[in-house]
Design a protein around this motif. Structure first.
Motif, short mmCIF file in Angstrom:
data_model
loop_
_atom_site.label_atom_id
_atom_site.label_comp_id
_atom_site.label_asym_id
_atom_site.label_seq_id
_atom_site.Cartn_x
_atom_site.Cartn_y
_atom_site.Cartn_z
N GLY A 1 0.83 -1.21 0.00
CA GLY A 1 0.00 0.00 0.00
C GLY A 1 0.86 1.25 0.00
N ALA A 2 1.87 1.27 0.87
CA ALA A 2 2.76 2.43 0.95
C ALA A 2 3.51 2.63 -0.35
N ILE B 1 10.55 7.91 3.58
CA ILE B 1 10.10 6.94 4.57
C ILE B 1 11.16 6.91 5.67
N ALA B 2 10.73 7.15 6.90
CA ALA B 2 11.66 7.04 8.03
C ALA B 2 10.99 6.15 9.06
N ALA B 3 11.65 5.08 9.41
CA ALA B 3 11.01 4.15 10.35
C ALA B 3 12.06 3.34 11.09
N TYR B 4 11.69 2.97 12.30
CA TYR B 4 12.54 2.16 13.15
C TYR B 4 11.83 0.84 13.41
N PHE C 1 5.91 8.59 4.94
CA PHE C 1 5.33 7.37 5.53
C PHE C 1 6.21 6.86 6.65
N THR C 2 5.56 6.32 7.67
CA THR C 2 6.30 5.58 8.70
C THR C 2 5.40 4.48 9.25
N ALA C 3 6.00 3.60 10.03
CA ALA C 3 5.24 2.52 10.65
C ALA C 3 5.84 2.27 12.02
N THR C 4 4.96 1.93 12.98
CA THR C 4 5.46 1.67 14.32
C THR C 4 4.47 0.80 15.09
N ALA C 5 4.71 0.65 16.38
CA ALA C 5 3.82 -0.12 17.26
C ALA C 5 4.18 0.19 18.71
N MET D 1 0.86 7.12 8.70
CA MET D 1 1.61 6.18 9.53
C MET D 1 0.80 4.90 9.68
N VAL D 2 1.50 3.79 9.75
CA VAL D 2 0.86 2.53 10.11
C VAL D 2 1.19 2.25 11.58
N ASN D 3 0.16 1.96 12.37
CA ASN D 3 0.41 1.48 13.73
C ASN D 3 -0.11 0.06 13.85
N VAL D 4 0.81 -0.85 14.08
CA VAL D 4 0.44 -2.26 14.22
C VAL D 4 0.14 -2.48 15.71
#
Lengths: 182, 397
Positions: free
Chosen positions: B22-23, B31-34, B83-87, B110-113
């Protein structure tokens, strides 16, 4: 809908079984899903994985509690008191075993398919990987998925020598599985 | 997906890979994500897309989630799609910057799982992370399938970047129960997503030739006006989301009902309200109870922030009793967050009826068809005027 529960150990490829099985079933035009048990997975620890398939969309997003089929990658689980929990009547067991299992291990088990998947893995891949041979044995025992569908999706998970080795594992698992009905 | 992305394809993906597809289809500039469990595969898959030449984004893995959101803040001010993703702990670690970007009206997606926030020392499914951040000024959307994760990300950019909205959007989905669930997902083509989601345009933006201050110190009155306008924009997102989803359905052939998804609610006497993957499972139980003659419906909350007050009031006004499934407990209230919000809606709408709360699915507990069945039975009892407990913890019964 058919529901399948995989009993294995971390590192044996149980999770990959449900991924590849779901992909093969979807290739046949069915609806399918698969997912692993959760937690801090580590090699050697008992793991569960679950798969479902149907001719219509699958809405359940839960673990499998009433399986129609158990896939047991490690024969040591036969003595586990929870192995047969919730198993439906007329169920199937597919098991990785040194010798074919001839004894009805539970009153609800009506069909057992045995294969020495560890031997196949050692001979074809060089390590004790069992999942692709178990998939072949699953296809042969249950008839729920076509051998060709499994072979068709392997390319999405393996490449080069590993692809060829695992193709042989699936084929040998299919060919060498021995079934007993009760 | 075919490398060129020129024809729709059905692939068996888990929720995290569906999110990555999707992203990718939305063509983010930065895109910056950890990585953090259970989100890591989102980032891993995006890096893999980049390595394969399928993604033309600047990919950054900073030292923390706090920095991820800081980087996106700068990139968005500079006019980039981000875009980023985290939880869980990651979301809380970036919380401060999340509030900054919302106030600055930066359309970050942002995606939050969703994962239970520790402690005790747990790495398991739950909604406590997303509920703890519900007031941070973001729009929050919740999926019930891997397909919907992909679809919501595409819709999220349209919503976030709309000139009348300009609010960041969090696309949320259940850790493990969706993030690690493999199921068939139809991947749209790059061309059709590009038609639906044109390039991001913003003004003013950071421009070395025209230096200006972003986020300066301002007077109390202007700051209050910021808050007022931010609140109004978040509210506007409700109708806008319904509108965007109708357009999505026309283009992609799939729709979910906008802010809420209703299933067999029209002639229902009682309604079960759920959010996330359990609302998918609940459909099975509702069908079973219908077969047994019980007039029960299911209402799924897809847009949690802003809360779909008007649509809920319309859907619930003729019912005899309802029940709300919450995957968190709101400390100090001895009940769940969604339950409180639903009760508030009913009060404002002048609707009086029994409202039950089922606190389940915490800390990796499975919301089974059996638990959902018991919940529906309890709502039915309450509808018949029998005594009932307002808040129930089915896993502990």
């Amino acid at each position: 809908m058919k529901e399948i529960r995989i009993h294995g150990r971390g590192g044996q490829g149980g999770v990959m079984i449900v991924r590849m099985l779901a992909a093969a079933l979807v290739l046949e035009g069915k609806w399918a899903s698969g997912f692993p048990s959760f937690g801090m997975e580590r090699r050697g620890a008992p793991i569960l994985a679950f798969a479902r398939f149907d001719d219509k969309p699958i809405w359940e997003k839960t673990r499998v509690y009433n399986p129609d089929c158990l896939v047991v990658i490690d024969a040591g689980f036969i003595s586990s008191p929870t192995l047969f929990d919730g198993i439906r009547p007329e169920s199937t067991l597919v098991i990785n075993a040194l010798e074919p299992v001839k004894k009805q291990l539970h009153k609800n088990i009506r069909l057992i398919g045995s294969v020495d998947a560890t031997k196949i893995g050692l001979e074809e891949v060089g390590i004790a990987v069992t999942n692709t041979a178990m998939l072949g044995a699953f296809a042969r025992t249950t008839g729920w998925v076509q051998l060709n569908s499994l072979l068709s999706v392997l390319g999405d998970y393996f490449a080069g020598d590993k692809l060829e080795q695992n193709r042989k594992c699936v084929e040998r698992g299919f060919k060498e599985a021995e079934s007993v009905r009760f | 997906m075919s490398d060129k992305g020129t024809s729709r394809e059905i692939k068996v993906l888990d929720g995290n890979r569906a999110a990555a597809y999707g992203a990718m289809l939305c063509r983010p500039d930065v895109i910056a994500a950890y990585p953090i469990t259970p989100q890591s595969e989102v980032v891993e898959t995006l890096f893999s897309f980049k390595a394969q030449g399928l993604l033309d984004s600047e990919l950054i893995e900073p030292e923390s989630e706090h920095s991820s959101m800081g980087i996106l803040r700068g990139a968005s001010i500079a006019g980039g799609r981000t875009f980023t993703a985290t939880a869980a702990q990651g979301l809380l670690f970036m919380f401060e910057n999340c509030i900054q970007v919302a106030t600055q009206r930066l359309p970050i997606v942002m995606v939050n799982v969703c994962r239970e926030v520790a402690g005790p020392h747990i790495v398991v499914s739950g909604h406590s992370d997303t509920m703890m951040t519900k007031g941070m000024g973001w729009i929050q959307l919740h999926a019930r399938s891997c397909q919907e994760i992909l679809d919501l990300i595409v819709m999220a950019y349209r919503l976030a970047e709309d000139p009348e909205i300009r609010i960041p959007v969090a696309v949320c989905y259940d850790g493990w129960f969706l993030s690690h669930l493999w199921e068939p997902v139809e991947i749209p083509t790059r061309e059709e997503v590009a038609r639906f989601l044109p390039p991001f345009e913003t003004s003013p933006r950071v421009d070395p030739a025209r230096p200006m201050v972003f986020g300066p110190w301002i007077s109390s009155k202007v700051a209050t006006e910021y808050r007022y306008k931010q609140s109004a924009a978040i509210s506007r997102a409700k109708a806008k989301f319904d509108e965007i989803e109708r357009e999505f359905q026309e283009n992609f052939g799939r729709g979910y009902g906008g802010q809420i998804e209703e299933y067999r609610t029209d002639d229902a006497d009682i309604v079960l309200i759920a959010m996330g993957s359990s609302a998918s499972t609940a459909k099975v139980t509702v069908d079973k109870k219908r077969d047994e003659g019980l007039k029960v419906g299911l209402l799924r909350i897809r847009m949690f922030t802003p809360f779909p007050k008007e649509r809920l009031a319309t859907a619930l006004k003729q019912k005899k009793a309802i029940g709300v499934m919450d995957k968190t407990v709101y400390f100090g209230w001895e009940c769940g967050n969604i339950f409180l919000d639903v009760k508030s809606v009913l009060y404002s709408a002048g609707i009086k009826m029994p409202v039950l709360n089922f606190i389940c699915g915490l800390c990796d507990s499975d919301i089974t068809t059996e638990i959902i069945g018991r919940a529906i039975d309890a709502i039915d009892q309450a509808a018949q005027g029998k005594p009932y407990s307002e808040v129930v913890w089915p896993d502990l019964e």
